[in-house]
Design a protein around this motif. Structure first.
Motif, mmCIF file in Angstrom:
data_model
loop_
_atom_site.group_PDB
_atom_site.id
_atom_site.type_symbol
_atom_site.label_atom_id
_atom_site.label_comp_id
_atom_site.label_asym_id
_atom_site.label_seq_id
_atom_site.Cartn_x
_atom_site.Cartn_y
_atom_site.Cartn_z
ATOM 1 N N UNK A 72 34.067 -28.836 13.102
ATOM 2 C CA UNK A 72 35.492 -28.809 13.260
ATOM 3 C C UNK A 72 35.965 -27.460 12.699
ATOM 4 N N UNK A 73 36.752 -26.917 13.466
ATOM 5 C CA UNK A 73 37.450 -25.668 12.821
ATOM 6 C C UNK A 73 38.901 -26.002 12.672
ATOM 7 N N UNK A 74 39.212 -25.558 11.381
ATOM 8 C CA UNK A 74 40.841 -25.582 11.092
ATOM 9 C C UNK A 74 41.635 -24.533 11.511
ATOM 10 N N UNK A 75 41.962 -24.521 12.664
ATOM 11 C CA UNK A 75 42.385 -23.483 13.569
ATOM 12 C C UNK A 75 41.953 -23.517 15.016
ATOM 13 N N UNK A 76 42.468 -22.540 15.811
ATOM 14 C CA UNK A 76 42.218 -22.563 17.116
ATOM 15 C C UNK A 76 40.951 -21.860 17.533
ATOM 16 N N UNK A 103 53.933 -20.873 13.629
ATOM 17 C CA UNK A 103 53.525 -19.745 12.309
ATOM 18 C C UNK A 103 53.367 -18.543 13.056
ATOM 19 N N UNK A 104 52.577 -18.644 14.135
ATOM 20 C CA UNK A 104 52.079 -17.318 14.924
ATOM 21 C C UNK A 104 53.183 -16.763 15.747
ATOM 22 N N UNK A 105 54.068 -17.729 16.324
ATOM 23 C CA UNK A 105 55.400 -17.250 16.904
ATOM 24 C C UNK A 105 56.359 -16.501 16.149
ATOM 25 N N UNK A 106 56.420 -17.222 14.949
ATOM 26 C CA UNK A 106 57.309 -16.383 14.016
ATOM 27 C C UNK A 106 56.863 -15.180 13.469
ATOM 28 N N UNK A 107 55.591 -15.030 13.328
ATOM 29 C CA UNK A 107 54.895 -13.805 12.865
ATOM 30 C C UNK A 107 55.222 -12.538 14.126
ATOM 31 N N UNK A 108 55.205 -13.140 15.017
ATOM 32 C CA UNK A 108 55.468 -12.034 16.332
ATOM 33 C C UNK A 108 57.140 -11.610 16.219
ATOM 34 N N UNK A 284 48.491 -16.759 11.673
ATOM 35 C CA UNK A 284 48.444 -18.234 11.180
ATOM 36 C C UNK A 284 48.570 -18.463 9.634
ATOM 37 N N UNK A 285 48.888 -17.188 8.898
ATOM 38 C CA UNK A 285 48.818 -17.428 7.551
ATOM 39 C C UNK A 285 50.106 -17.761 6.887
ATOM 40 N N UNK A 286 50.298 -18.950 6.848
ATOM 41 C CA UNK A 286 51.579 -19.521 6.215
ATOM 42 C C UNK A 286 50.950 -20.750 5.531
ATOM 43 N N UNK A 287 51.697 -21.386 4.318
ATOM 44 C CA UNK A 287 51.139 -22.478 3.659
ATOM 45 C C UNK A 287 51.362 -23.773 4.527
ATOM 46 N N UNK A 288 52.228 -23.702 5.365
ATOM 47 C CA UNK A 288 52.656 -24.950 6.351
ATOM 48 C C UNK A 288 51.398 -24.974 7.374
ATOM 49 N N UNK A 289 51.194 -23.853 8.048
ATOM 50 C CA UNK A 289 49.983 -23.747 9.104
ATOM 51 C C UNK A 289 48.753 -24.036 8.544
#
Length: 531
Positions: A72-76, A103-108, A284-289
């Motif tokens: 299982x990969x933590x992420x997509x 998180x990714x959308x906010x980074x964009x 994806x680098x936020x604490x929440x994500x």
């Protein structure tokens, strides 16, 4: 004995505790994934492996994974897992496709602000003791046109946030319906229209054969002068050298990239150029994500190891062990039918209709339907699976309907898949023969009997002499070996089709040679995951 799970990358303590609370024997070694030799030595002791991006699950490591049931990969992203080798070993590969969307959308959005106002350069200048107020003249986002390439999960969030910033949002996405675009409050456009109109362009598509280099030099030349480009999706979507040239010429005003064609990106033609904002794949680098995907991994793995429930699997249908014995070939067939339709369709799909006839109508139809939908969606999103694909289809306004009926023809059971677009309907039928192998038995209403191979070529033509000779000679001249050749026609002299099962991908030169004959109406190379 309790199942044993190895966590070989950094995962939150909360996630590790979930394993313990569920009765899983968890071994938390967050730095082990960096030592591939040591990982290969110990992997044979574990039932499950929980990872992030540092661990590379190669075929060599899987050779020693004698007990392993699930990765299982933590992420997509699962590029660091050899999914073919895992499937051969019977190991399920899971991911968490929805944990880092916001998180990714906010980074964009953050990068869009940064490049619009030259914030990194202005910050560096001020830190250096300068006060270059007149140097950093930015631009407002309000009333600007934002072109979104890919309006799926993450792209959809970007569209929503951009509308809140009072931007005019236009979107290019072959799978976005007009109804869904209206609901999102965006204007659906073709790619050339987006390139010509957008003040800002942001990409939110996976890297596939269809999307690779989607912002090529040729397409970049179609953009309006002063455009700014943001890429938080995947490296390889944009021609970085062409962007560098157009930054120097002044055609492109600025770019903000979180991803690069080669990563880690220690060198790029973009580095050192003015108004280029670069971050090291931080989407994806936020604490929440990170917490969200870690918790999801722990729950999914525990569910599977303790109850057999499968969630977000990339290489296994969501069916019980009992059903799998009977349904396995039919699930594979459903995926092939969907894959054929997906590869043949390059316009928005409005509806998917599936007919189940005979014996197959008594099976687990939701699983079969999910397999077909996943096959369709994989044409534009290789990460699509039986769990996520129906959700994505619903979000895009695609109506899915099924019909089942008693045996009505020569086969004990068959599946007919039809998709509806604004321009046409396209259908394909298939069955399972007594040898357990899937077959295509009907395309566009024309009866055939085609074995399915990894590499195929589909052509249509008017029924006339010379077609078989032209196909055979052209393939032979271009060193393409034909394993199986299937023909069908509607009527004598009417529309005809051919499906060629070949040993390797058909080279472009062979396709070009077929076109030059003037005999063929449609020529389409196809790829199938035959496992």
């Amino acid at each position: 004995m309790a199942p044993k799970v190895l966590v070989s990358d950094k995962l939150s303590e909360t996630a590790v505790q979930i394993f313990r609370d569920r009765g899983i024997d968890v071994d938390f070694q967050p730095d082990l994934g960096k030592d591939k030799d040591r990982l290969a030595e110990v992997i044979g002791d574990y039932d499950g492996l929980a990872i992030r991006s540092a661990t590379k699950v190669t075929e060599k490591i899987l050779e020693n994974a004698h007990k392993l049931k699930v990765i299982a990969r933590a992420g997509i992203g699962t590029d660091n897992i050899d999914k073919v080798a895992a499937s051969k070993k019977g190991v399920i590969v899971m991911n968490t496709p929805f944990g880092n969307m916001i998180t990714t959308a906010e980074h964009a959005i953050a990068l869009m602000f940064a490049v619009a106002r030259q914030i990194p350069e202005a910050s560096a200048s001020t830190h250096a003791g300068k006060w270059e107020k007149s140097r950093f003249m930015g631009t407002e986002l309000t009333n600007k046109v934002l072109g979104v390439i890919g309006a799926g999960n993450i792209g959809g969030i970007v569209c929503d946030r951009a509308r809140g910033l009072k931007m005019k949002v236009i979107a290019y996405d072959p799978f976005l319906s007009e109804a869904k675009a209206d609901k999102m409050g965006v204007e659906k456009v073709e790619l050339d229209d987006l390139l010509a109109r957008a003040d800002f362009i942001t990409l939110h598509v996976p890297l596939t054969d269809q999307t690779r280099n989607i912002l090529s030099r040729k397409n970049l030349e179609k953009t309006k002068k002063g455009v700014r480009i943001i890429n938080c999706a995947r490296g390889g979507l944009v021609d970085e050298a062409a962007v560098a040239d157009m930054l120097k010429s002044g055609h492109i005003a600025g770019v903000a990239f979180d991803v690069f064609e080669v990563e880690p990106a220690t060198d790029s033609p973009l580095f050192g150029l003015p108004n280029v904002v670069c971050t090291p794949h931080l989407g994806a680098a936020t604490t929440e994500a990170q917490e969200n995907v870690a918790l999801q991994v722990a729950e999914q793995m525990s569910d599977y190891l303790l109850t057999g429930a499968v969630t977000n699997a990339l290489n296994m249908p969501s069916v019980t062990a009992e059903e799998a014995k009977v349904m396995g070939p039919w699930i594979k067939l459903s995926g092939h039918l969907g894959s054929f339709i997906g590869q043949m369709t390059d316009e928005p799909i409005k509806a998917i209709n599936i007919l189940y006839d005979g014996a197959v109508s008594q099976m687990n139809l939701p699983a079969l339907t999910s397999a077909s939908v996943a096959g369709i969606m994989k044409a534009v999103n290789p990460e699509a699976n039986m769990v996520s694909a129906p959700v994505v289809a619903k979000e895009r306004g695609i109506k899915i309907s099924t019909t089942h009926q008693d045996k009505s023809g020569a086969f004990e059971g068959y599946i007919k898949l039809t998709v509806v677009t604004d321009k046409r309907e396209r259908s394909i039928g298939g069955t399972i023969f007594s040898d357990g192998k899937p077959r295509f038995i009907q395309i566009k209403g024309i009866n055939i009997d085609a074995e399915i191979g990894a590499h195929m070529l589909y052509v249509t033509n008017n029924d006339q002499p010379g077609i078989i000779g032209a196909l055979g000679q052209t393939m032979g001249t271009n060193d393409v070996n034909i394993a199986n050749f299937t023909l069908g026609r509607s009527t004598a002299g009417g529309e005809a089709i051919a499906l060629l099962y070949v040993d390797a991908p058909v080279p472009q030169k062979a396709i070009d040679a077929l076109r030059e004959t003037g005999l063929f109406l449609q020529i389409k190379p196809l790829q199938f995951d035959i496992g």
